[in-house]
Structure formats: structure tokens, C-alpha cells
Motif scaffolding. Structure first.
Motif, PDB file in Angstrom:
ATOM      1  N   LEU A 135      44.585  48.931  47.714  1.00  0.00           N
ATOM      2  CA  LEU A 135      45.356  48.558  46.532  1.00  0.00           C
ATOM      3  C   LEU A 135      44.829  49.243  45.280  1.00  0.00           C
ATOM      4  CD1 LEU A 135      45.798  44.729  47.219  1.00  0.00           C
ATOM      5  CD2 LEU A 135      47.516  46.526  47.444  1.00  0.00           C
ATOM      6  N   VAL A 136      43.509  49.341  45.175  1.00  0.00           N
ATOM      7  CA  VAL A 136      42.912  50.001  44.007  1.00  0.00           C
ATOM      8  C   VAL A 136      43.306  51.473  43.959  1.00  0.00           C
ATOM      9  CG1 VAL A 136      40.742  50.766  42.976  1.00  0.00           C
ATOM     10  CG2 VAL A 136      40.969  48.417  43.767  1.00  0.00           C
ATOM     11  N   ALA A 184      42.058  49.832  31.586  1.00  0.00           N
ATOM     12  CA  ALA A 184      42.959  48.810  31.063  1.00  0.00           C
ATOM     13  C   ALA A 184      44.245  48.757  31.887  1.00  0.00           C
ATOM     14  CB  ALA A 184      43.274  49.090  29.597  1.00  0.00           C
ATOM     15  N   ARG A 185      44.766  49.919  32.246  1.00  0.00           N
ATOM     16  CA  ARG A 185      45.986  49.968  33.049  1.00  0.00           C
ATOM     17  C   ARG A 185      45.736  49.416  34.452  1.00  0.00           C
ATOM     18  NH1 ARG A 185      50.920  48.770  33.700  1.00  0.00           N
ATOM     19  NH2 ARG A 185      52.105  50.148  35.103  1.00  0.00           N
ATOM     20  N   LEU A 186      44.582  49.740  35.035  1.00  0.00           N
ATOM     21  CA  LEU A 186      44.267  49.239  36.371  1.00  0.00           C
ATOM     22  C   LEU A 186      44.139  47.721  36.364  1.00  0.00           C
ATOM     23  CD1 LEU A 186      41.704  51.839  37.774  1.00  0.00           C
ATOM     24  CD2 LEU A 186      44.117  51.575  38.356  1.00  0.00           C
ATOM     25  N   ALA A 191      45.874  42.743  38.519  1.00  0.00           N
ATOM     26  CA  ALA A 191      45.670  41.336  38.166  1.00  0.00           C
ATOM     27  C   ALA A 191      45.922  40.399  39.352  1.00  0.00           C
ATOM     28  CB  ALA A 191      46.549  40.957  36.979  1.00  0.00           C
ATOM     29  N   PRO A 192      47.007  40.589  40.125  1.00  0.00           N
ATOM     30  CA  PRO A 192      47.212  39.703  41.292  1.00  0.00           C
ATOM     31  C   PRO A 192      46.064  39.791  42.295  1.00  0.00           C
ATOM     32  CG  PRO A 192      49.228  40.886  40.757  1.00  0.00           C
ATOM     33  CD  PRO A 192      48.137  41.516  39.949  1.00  0.00           C
ATOM     34  N   LEU A 193      45.526  40.988  42.490  1.00  0.00           N
ATOM     35  CA  LEU A 193      44.409  41.150  43.418  1.00  0.00           C
ATOM     36  C   LEU A 193      43.185  40.409  42.919  1.00  0.00           C
ATOM     37  CD1 LEU A 193      42.899  42.479  45.786  1.00  0.00           C
ATOM     38  CD2 LEU A 193      42.555  44.475  44.338  1.00  0.00           C
ATOM     39  N   ASP A 198      39.561  35.333  43.516  1.00  0.00           N
ATOM     40  CA  ASP A 198      38.895  34.130  43.040  1.00  0.00           C
ATOM     41  C   ASP A 198      39.099  32.953  43.984  1.00  0.00           C
ATOM     42  OD1 ASP A 198      37.939  35.388  40.836  1.00  0.00           O
ATOM     43  OD2 ASP A 198      39.662  34.872  39.567  1.00  0.00           O
ATOM     44  N   ARG A 199      40.048  33.092  44.911  1.00  0.00           N
ATOM     45  CA  ARG A 199      40.320  32.009  45.835  1.00  0.00           C
ATOM     46  C   ARG A 199      39.557  32.228  47.135  1.00  0.00           C
ATOM     47  NH1 ARG A 199      45.827  32.693  44.038  1.00  0.00           N
ATOM     48  NH2 ARG A 199      46.314  33.827  45.936  1.00  0.00           N
ATOM     49  N   ASP A 200      39.154  31.141  47.754  1.00  0.00           N
ATOM     50  CA  ASP A 200      38.452  31.208  49.029  1.00  0.00           C
ATOM     51  C   ASP A 200      39.457  31.575  50.107  1.00  0.00           C
ATOM     52  OD1 ASP A 200      37.052  30.880  51.360  1.00  0.00           O
ATOM     53  OD2 ASP A 200      36.208  28.922  50.832  1.00  0.00           O
ATOM     54  N   ARG A 201      39.201  32.707  50.785  1.00  0.00           N
ATOM     55  CA  ARG A 201      40.160  33.138  51.798  1.00  0.00           C
ATOM     56  C   ARG A 201      40.269  32.135  52.944  1.00  0.00           C
ATOM     57  NH1 ARG A 201      36.217  37.066  52.958  1.00  0.00           N
ATOM     58  NH2 ARG A 201      37.497  38.622  51.898  1.00  0.00           N
TER      59      ARG A 201
END
Length: 229
Positions: A135-136, A184-186, A191-193, A198-201
């Protein structure tokens, strides 16, 4: 014949200019992994990276006599290769959507140390990192060419800003500005990634487990081309 295997980069380049048939090949072999990694990340796929690197090597081979020693030979080589890649990107003006170049992961000692993976890591964690890296790099390919090149050199390959500026043949402030705008653009694109991270998979609703299918490369990995003679 003089053994050039231990010669300094500048001496190898001078020997090439003087007509030594082996000097440029030795020089290229010495730096091919880093040049290939930069070309691959800048272009986004193996085929275009190989073409960009080839263009850069041909240019360096032919223009070696113009090297004046105002920078390290490796900096000059990077400058020539990056410029060749940027020329191809500007000419194409097409944003690729191909998958992450998988051959960066084949050897931990190839290219930047930032490309290395921990073979002892949990397979699920490794799969998650591969997905995030994909994704990056997909987001990176949407940036303007100059911003992409600056981020590849500074953030992905770990070169100091001053050295990246020498490679890109621009001011240090220009590199800093390109990196700042690119980051800044990245952040906007990723942001969704970042929120998912931050959530536990493992904190997911109960359901039948899904076994992930093995990721197969779409084609055989293509390595950097040999030096033109």
C-alpha cells in the motif's frame, strides 16, 4: 594487467576513461545493488527499473570523461541513474498499478538495509507488513516524480539529505521541501492504513478461519542488467 578489484571508485572511473575494458564493469558490480534498489523503487516495477538502470549505465559509460570529482563517484552514478529513471517517468506520464517488486525481499543484503526482513517473524505479522508495504509503494507511485525520487533516497534508502541533494543535483532545501510535501501527501493517502494499524488484528468477530493463499509472484524476478560494454 593491473588488478583493479581493490582500486578506489575514482581510479576505476579514470581507468575506464583511459581505455581499460574491465574497469567500468568492476565499478558497476560494486554498486549495482544500491543502484538497482533505487531504480526499482523509483520506477515501481522490474521491467521499467531495468530499462531505467540500463539507460543510466549507458549514459555513465559514455559520459565518464565528464566526471570532475566534485562529488563521490557513487553519488555521480546515483545522479545519472535517477535522472535516467525520471526521464522515463516524465516521458511515460503513466502511473503504474503493479504489485510490489518482490525481488527486493529475496536477499537481506541487497539494496538498503531497510529492505531486509526478519525470517523468524510470525508469518501473520510478515503478511501484514507485506500488505502495508504494498500500500505504501502504491501510494508512493502516485507522487510527482521529483517528490518520489527524494523520498526513495532519503526515507527508503537512508541517504543523508545533503547526499540526496547531490544525487538529484539540487539544493538541500529543495530535497527537504520535496520530502515534506511527499510525506504530507502519503499521510493523506495512507490514513486508513494507519487507522487499521492502531487496531488489534486479533480483535475480530468470531468466524471460520480463513487460510491466506500463498502470494505468488506474477512473473520471474528480474534483476539488474549487466553493465553495457
Amino acid at each position: 594487467m593491473t588488478d583493479l578489484s581493490e582500486a578506489a571508485d575514482a581510479d576505476l572511473l579514470a581507468a575506464h576513461v583511459a581505455g581499460d575494458p574491465e574497469a567500468f564493469g568492476i565499478l558497476f558490480t560494486r554498486h549495482r545493488d544500491r543502484l538497482w534498489a533505487v531504480a526499482l523503487r523509483t520506477m515501481g516495477n522490474r521491467e521499467d527499473a531495468a530499462d531505467g538502470l540500463q539507460d543510466g549505465l549507458v549514459a555513465a559509460y559514455r559520459r565518464a570523461g565528464t566526471f570532475r570529482g566534485d562529488a563521490a563517484v557513487t553519488t555521480w552514478l546515483h545522479r545519472v541513474v535517477v535522472n535516467a529513471c525520471l526521464d522515463r517517468l516524465r516521458a511515460a506520464k503513466v502511473r503504474r498499478t503493479e504489485v510490489l517488486p518482490d525481488d527486493l525481499e529475496e536477499r537481506g543484503d541487497r539494496g538498503s538495509l531497510r529492505s531486509a526482513t526478519d525470517e523468524t517473524a510470525d508469518p501473520a505479522d510478515h503478511a501484514g507488513r507485506v500488505e502495508q508495504r504494498t500500500l505504501v509503494l502504491d501510494a508512493l507511485r502516485t507522487l510527482p516524480e521529483e517528490q518520489r525520487a527524494a523520498l526513495v533516497l532519503v526515507d527508503m534508502e537512508g541517504y543523508p539529505v545533503a547526499e540526496a541533494a547531490a544525487m538529484l543535483d539540487c539544493a538541500v532545501g529543495t530535497v527537504k521541501s520535496r520530502c515534506s510535501r511527499g510525506r504530507a501527501r502519503l499521510v493523506e493517502l495512507l490514513a486508513p492504513l494507519l487507522e487499521d494499524g492502531d487496531r488489534d488484528r486479533h480483535d475480530t468477530p468470531a468466524r471460520n478461519p480463513v487460510v491466506p493463499a500463498p502470494v505468488e509472484p506474477t512473473d520471474a524476478p528480474r534483476g539488474p542488467p549487466g553493465a553495457e560494454r
